[in-house]
Design a protein around this motif. Structure first.
Motif: not given
Length: 201
Positions: A84-85, A110, A112, A173-177, A180
């Motif tokens: 998600t990002g 946003r 997904e 861009r992920s919510d949690h880089a 990647h």
């Protein structure tokens, strides 16, 4: 013989009131000029917005030959990866300023992402979802810019895919880089060619 104003002879508070009244009157007379400036600024902003909208529509017209986006198959199978990002936009592959706007690809949103064996599904709440079959996925890389948006170094996951005759770069861009690298590994194989990066270094 010099005549004296009764108000002047009172002096003190009354004189102060007269002066304040004069200043208030002067301020009131400034309102037409201020209103003119405000109207001018609003008209300028409206003109800029109109030009931007027309430019967007003109670009969409030029890209009208881009095929409609595919939908997720009825039975895509078991997800391999999810993320998600933010979706930052799509461009012609290797051209980070050549934004694609047809079929809603130009709208940031946003997102997904779900990777299946059969392909990549991009769900975009409030915007257009799309599915990229596995055979159309070309590569993935970490980058820092797409569609005129510049982020921190390696702050974007850029997925390259084919759609009709067009090679497309889509930036996420992920919510949690930290997620990647797993995506670049899953989407890139040794025999795939990654287009030249168009981002600023």
């Amino acid at each position: 013989m010099i005549a004296h104003s009764p108000l002047r002879s009172l002096g003190g508070p009354v004189a102060g009131l007269v002066t304040a009244a004069g200043q208030t009157s002067a301020n009131v007379t400034d309102w037409p000029a201020r209103a003119s400036w405000l109207v001018g600024i609003l008209l300028l902003v409206a003109l800029v917005c109109w030009l931007m909208r027309e430019g967007w529509r003109w670009r969409a017209t030029l890209q009208s030959g881009l095929p409609a986006l595919r939908a997720l198959p009825a039975d895509p199978g078991t997800p391999r990866l999810t993320m998600t990002g933010l979706y930052h936009g799509s461009t012609a592959a290797g051209q980070w300023l050549e934004r694609l706007v047809a079929h809603g690809l130009g709208a940031r949103s946003r997102a997904e992402l779900t990777l299946y064996d059969c392909g990549l599904h991009v769900r975009r709440p409030g915007s257009t979802d799309f599915f990229v079959p596995a055979d159309d996925l070309r590569a993935a890389r970490l980058d820092n810019a797409i569609a005129g948006k510049v982020l921190t170094r390696d702050g974007l996951l850029v997925v390259t895919w084919a759609h009709g005759d067009q090679l497309i770069d889509s930036g996420f861009r992920s919510d949690h880089a930290a997620e990647h690298p797993a995506w670049t590994a899953a989407l890139t194989t040794p025999n795939q060619h990654t287009p030249k990066e168009g981002a600023i270094r």
